[in-house]
Structure formats: structure tokens, C-alpha cells
Design an enzyme around this catalytic site. Structure first.
Site, PDB file in Angstrom:
ATOM      1  N   SER A 203      -1.857   6.747   5.601  1.00 62.47           N
ATOM      2  CA  SER A 203      -1.648   6.445   7.077  1.00 62.47           C
ATOM      3  C   SER A 203      -1.402   7.438   7.729  1.00 62.47           C
ATOM      4  O   SER A 203      -0.258   7.825   6.532  1.00 62.47           O
ATOM      5  CB  SER A 203      -1.613   5.455   7.341  1.00 62.47           C
ATOM      6  OG  SER A 203      -1.230   4.643   8.750  1.00 62.47           O
TER       7      SER A 203
ATOM      8  N   TYR B   4       4.623  -1.487   5.322  1.00 60.15           N
ATOM      9  CA  TYR B   4       3.261  -0.879   5.403  1.00 60.15           C
ATOM     10  C   TYR B   4       2.777   0.531   5.227  1.00 60.15           C
ATOM     11  O   TYR B   4       2.530   1.357   4.448  1.00 60.15           O
ATOM     12  CB  TYR B   4       2.388  -1.224   7.187  1.00 60.15           C
ATOM     13  CG  TYR B   4       0.953  -0.251   6.707  1.00 60.15           C
ATOM     14  CD1 TYR B   4      -0.018  -1.263   6.265  1.00 60.15           C
ATOM     15  CD2 TYR B   4       1.161   0.749   7.936  1.00 60.15           C
ATOM     16  CE1 TYR B   4      -1.541  -0.175   6.212  1.00 60.15           C
ATOM     17  CE2 TYR B   4      -0.518   1.323   7.937  1.00 60.15           C
ATOM     18  CZ  TYR B   4      -1.296   0.892   6.744  1.00 60.15           C
ATOM     19  OH  TYR B   4      -2.572   1.166   7.432  1.00 60.15           O
TER      20      TYR B   4
HETATM   21  N1  LIG Z   1      -7.293   0.591  11.456  1.00 64.82           N
HETATM   22  C1  LIG Z   1      -6.030   1.899  11.868  1.00 64.82           C
HETATM   23  O1  LIG Z   1      -5.424   2.301  12.472  1.00 64.82           O
HETATM   24  C2  LIG Z   1      -5.615   2.944  10.883  1.00 64.82           C
HETATM   25  C3  LIG Z   1      -4.941   3.872  10.898  1.00 64.82           C
HETATM   26  C4  LIG Z   1      -4.529   4.260   9.666  1.00 64.82           C
HETATM   27  C5  LIG Z   1      -5.284   4.059   8.298  1.00 64.82           C
HETATM   28  N2  LIG Z   1      -5.696   3.351   8.008  1.00 64.82           N
HETATM   29  C6  LIG Z   1      -6.398   2.232   6.731  1.00 64.82           C
HETATM   30  O2  LIG Z   1      -8.328   2.565   6.353  1.00 64.82           O
HETATM   31  C7  LIG Z   1      -7.907   1.271   5.545  1.00 64.82           C
HETATM   32  C8  LIG Z   1      -9.369   0.604   6.553  1.00 64.82           C
HETATM   33  O3  LIG Z   1      -8.669   0.069   7.656  1.00 64.82           O
HETATM   34  P1  LIG Z   1      -9.511  -0.571   8.261  1.00 64.82           P
HETATM   35  O4  LIG Z   1      -8.705  -0.250   9.873  1.00 64.82           O
HETATM   36  O5  LIG Z   1     -11.208  -0.159   8.403  1.00 64.82           O
HETATM   37  O6  LIG Z   1      -9.342  -2.608   8.975  1.00 64.82           O
HETATM   38  P2  LIG Z   1     -10.194  -4.088   8.355  1.00 64.82           P
HETATM   39  O7  LIG Z   1     -11.394  -3.338   9.459  1.00 64.82           O
HETATM   40  O8  LIG Z   1      -9.264  -4.569   8.311  1.00 64.82           O
HETATM   41  O9  LIG Z   1     -11.165  -3.079   6.837  1.00 64.82           O
HETATM   42  C9  LIG Z   1      -9.687  -3.676   5.721  1.00 64.82           C
HETATM   43  C10 LIG Z   1     -11.285  -3.680   4.478  1.00 64.82           C
HETATM   44  O10 LIG Z   1     -10.421  -3.618   3.083  1.00 64.82           O
HETATM   45  C11 LIG Z   1     -10.958  -5.019   2.383  1.00 64.82           C
HETATM   46  N3  LIG Z   1      -9.605  -5.748   1.800  1.00 64.82           N
HETATM   47  C12 LIG Z   1      -8.598  -6.190   2.131  1.00 64.82           C
HETATM   48  N4  LIG Z   1      -7.900  -6.605   1.229  1.00 64.82           N
HETATM   49  C13 LIG Z   1      -8.837  -6.683  -0.270  1.00 64.82           C
HETATM   50  C14 LIG Z   1      -8.917  -7.031  -1.466  1.00 64.82           C
HETATM   51  N5  LIG Z   1      -7.502  -7.449  -2.081  1.00 64.82           N
HETATM   52  N6  LIG Z   1      -9.862  -6.528  -2.588  1.00 64.82           N
HETATM   53  C15 LIG Z   1     -10.647  -5.715  -1.694  1.00 64.82           C
HETATM   54  N7  LIG Z   1     -10.891  -5.583  -0.617  1.00 64.82           N
HETATM   55  C16 LIG Z   1      -9.851  -5.764   0.555  1.00 64.82           C
HETATM   56  C17 LIG Z   1     -11.031  -5.751   3.620  1.00 64.82           C
HETATM   57  O11 LIG Z   1     -12.798  -6.297   3.318  1.00 64.82           O
HETATM   58  P3  LIG Z   1     -12.510  -7.954   2.665  1.00 64.82           P
HETATM   59  O12 LIG Z   1     -11.321  -8.758   3.061  1.00 64.82           O
HETATM   60  O13 LIG Z   1     -13.938  -8.483   3.192  1.00 64.82           O
HETATM   61  O14 LIG Z   1     -12.528  -8.378   1.326  1.00 64.82           O
HETATM   62  C18 LIG Z   1     -11.622  -4.176   4.559  1.00 64.82           C
HETATM   63  O15 LIG Z   1     -13.044  -4.282   4.175  1.00 64.82           O
HETATM   64  C19 LIG Z   1      -7.103   0.553   5.170  1.00 64.82           C
HETATM   65  O16 LIG Z   1      -7.089   1.097   3.682  1.00 64.82           O
HETATM   66  C20 LIG Z   1      -6.308   1.397   6.368  1.00 64.82           C
HETATM   67  O17 LIG Z   1      -5.167   1.174   5.950  1.00 64.82           O
HETATM   68  C21 LIG Z   1      -6.630   2.346   8.969  1.00 64.82           C
END
Ligand SMILES: NC(=O)c1ccc[n+]([C@@H]2O[C@H](COP(=O)([O-])OP(=O)(O)OC[C@H]3O[C@@H](n4cnc5c(N)ncnc54)[C@H](OP(=O)(O)O)[C@@H]3O)[C@@H](O)[C@H]2O)c1
Length: 265
Positions: free
Chosen positions: A148, A161
Site C-alpha cells: 500500500s 496497517y
Molecule cells: N482498497 C484500498 O484502498 C487499498 C489500498 C492499498 C492497498 N490495498 C490492499 O489491497 C488488497 C486488497 O484489498 P481490497 O481493498 O480489495 O479489500 P477487500 O475487498 O476487503 O478484500 C480483501 C481480501 O482479502 C481476503 N482476506 C482477508 N483476510 C483473509 C484471510 N485471513 N485469509 C485469506 N483471505 C483473506 C478477503 O477474503 P475473505 O474475506 O473472503 O476471506 C478478500 O478477498 C489488500 O492487501 C489491501 O491491504 C487496498
């Protein structure tokens, strides 16, 4: 363009991972998607096949915090794909520090998924990546980690985070050195704000907010180019980079003001 690769995407049941998996499957790749819920993974697969009936996309239920599942996960991936060219570590968990309640358990929850979850995923994928015999640089196996932009500079309430994502940047930079000889490429992706279930609970302004499909496009081109770092959107990355280069201004003037404003929300 990423084509005809065997790819494992964790965190693919929603948000960025899902958008990426749908695009990869539509591009003629063989994709295995992971998350903790079989139902959510099946929903992603149905959505994918509704647009591309022949898409090669399969579910693998996997909790990244389960460090007893490493060997069985490798075996399952092997039987689903017969090898692995790329792993995309996208599973993530975000919680912010509440000044009134500094919780050790919260840090542990965030680190368990973002840091130890990434380590567990690497442990499961690495034997398969090492087994690839690449004839050209385009065939080289690839390890991709989604961290991130919050890792670039200290941000208010992001003690858990942001530091977990900074740890991921260091972890994969270090792995890049040790995997050089094995000809495994390592890419770290640092997205800014993306509209997903993760950010839907954010109660502060999110500058340059992107849609998951836009984020997936940025990731696809950076991964295809085998960049070491993929930072986007550019304007947010430049702003945070600048803040990190003028620490006296950021940590004494601008950052504290931001912290005060966020605390009021
Ligand atoms: N959205 C943003 O603004 C942003 C910015 C920078 C970085 N990111 C990063 O991008 C990635 C995706 O985030 P997102 O925004 O798309 O969030 P999201 O829609 O909440 O997706 C998170 C994913 O992680 C999975 N997950 C969570 N805990 C888990 C576990 N213990 N075992 C296996 N899977 C797990 C969830 O699957 P289940 O709950 O179905 O298991 C879900 O598929 C993350 O690493 C996040 O930190 C996001």
C-alpha cells in the site's frame, strides 16, 4: 499483456483481487482464486463465466493465517494447475488505531493477515515457482505482493496497517535479492485508495479514489512489465513521496494537522 500463465491470486473474493482475477481469467490465463469463503469464490467464478464462458478459473479455499496449511495448499495448487508461474498476494486486512483504545490484539490481527499471511503464501507458492524452467525472460516465474502507498510515510491512525505494509515492502525487496539467482522476479504493488469493501468503512477523505477495475489495469501493466515497484495513482504517490522527503514539514506541521482533522471525524 499477461497471457497463458498459471496464476494463484489470494484475496480474490472481493475488491482489487477479484477485479484482477476476472481480468486475468478473461486474458486466457489459468487462474486459481483464494479467500476464506467457498461461497464468495463461487460467486466470483459465476460472474467470470457469465462474461467469458470458457474462462479457466478455479477456487481454492485458503486462510492465509493458517500456517499448518502450507504443504496441503502446495499440493492442491499442483493438482489444480500442474505448476505455478505467478502468485499474487492480495489478501489483506485493515484496521485503524483509535487513540482512545490502543489495542495489541488489533495489531496482531493486521499483522497476522498482511505480514504472516504473506509469509505463509510465499511458503506455499515458492516450491512451485522454483520448479519452473524458464527458457526466456518472459517465462520467468513471478512473485507479486500487494502492499500500500500508506507505507511511504507515517500516516495518522495507520500505525498497524501502514507499518504492516511497510514490512511487506521490505520483505519482498529482500526476497528480490535472494531470488535473483533463482530467476524469480518480485513485484511489489502499492495502490492508493481504491473503492472496495475494505475502504467502505473509512470515515476520512480519500484523495484520488480509484475503482477496482482501474487499479487492476494499473497492476496488470506493471506486473506484465515486471516492474520492481508499481505505485499508483501517480499524484498520490508523488505527494506522499514529497512528504517523506521533507520530514520536518510533514511530521511537525502538515501531518499533525491531518491527524487533528481525522480525529475530529
Ligand atoms: N482498497 C484500498 O484502498 C487499498 C489500498 C492499498 C492497498 N490495498 C490492499 O489491497 C488488497 C486488497 O484489498 P481490497 O481493498 O480489495 O479489500 P477487500 O475487498 O476487503 O478484500 C480483501 C481480501 O482479502 C481476503 N482476506 C482477508 N483476510 C483473509 C484471510 N485471513 N485469509 C485469506 N483471505 C483473506 C478477503 O477474503 P475473505 O474475506 O473472503 O476471506 C478478500 O478477498 C489488500 O492487501 C489491501 O491491504 C487496498
Amino acid at each position: 499483456m499477461i497471457r497463458r500463465k498459471r496464476i494463484w491470486v489470494t484475496g480474490a473474493s472481493s475488491g482489487i483481487g477479484k477485479a484482477l482475477a476476472l481480468k486475468l481469467a478473461a486474458n486466457n490465463n489459468r487462474v486459481v482464486i483464494s479467500g476464506r469463503s467457498a461461497e464468495s469464490l463461487e460467486a466470483v467464478i459465476s460472474e467470470c463465466r457469465a462474461t467469458v464462458a470458457s474462462a479457466d478459473i478455479q477456487p481454492l479455499v485458503y486462510d492465509v493465517t493458517d500456517d499448518t496449511a502450507t504443504a496441503s495448499t502446495t499440493a492442491q495448487l499442483n493438482s489444480l494447475l500442474g505448476g505455478l508461474d505467478m502468485v499474487i498476494i492480495c489478501a489483506g486486512h485493515c484496521e485503524y488505531v483509535d487513540n482512545a483504545e490502543f489495542s495489541v490484539e488489533m495489531f496482531r490481527r493486521v499483522y497476522d493477515v498482511n505480514v504472516f499471511g504473506a509469509v505463509n503464501t510465499v511458503a506455499a507458492a515458492l516450491p512451485m515457482l522454483r520448479a519452473v524452467r524458464a527458457k526466456t525472460s518472459a517465462d520467468r516465474p513471478q512473485l507479486v505482493a500487494v502492499a500500500s502507498l500508506s507505507a511511504v510515510v507515517g500516516l495518522p491512525r495507520a500505525e498497524a496497517y501502514g507499518s504492516s505494509k511497510a514490512a511487506m515492502n521490505y520483505l519482498f525487496d529482500s526476497m528480490r535479492l535472494d531470488l535473483h539467482e533463482a530467476k524469480i522476479d518480485v513485484t511489489v504493488v502499492n495502490p492508493g485508495f481504491v473503492e472496495t469493501p475494505m475502504t467502505s468503512k473509512n470515515d476520512f477523505p480519500m484523495p484520488f479514489l480509484m475503482q477496482p477495475e482501474q487499479a487492476a489495469d494499473c497492476m496488470m501493466s506493471g506486473i506484465a512489465a515486471r516492474k520492481r515497484r508499481v505505485n499508483f495513482p501517480l499524484r498520490l504517490w508523488l505527494s506522499l513521496k514529497l512528504a517523506s522527503m521533507i520530514p520536518a514539514l510533514w511530521y511537525s506541521v502538515v501531518g499533525p494537522k491531518l491527524a487533528r482533522n481525522n480525529a475530529k471525524m
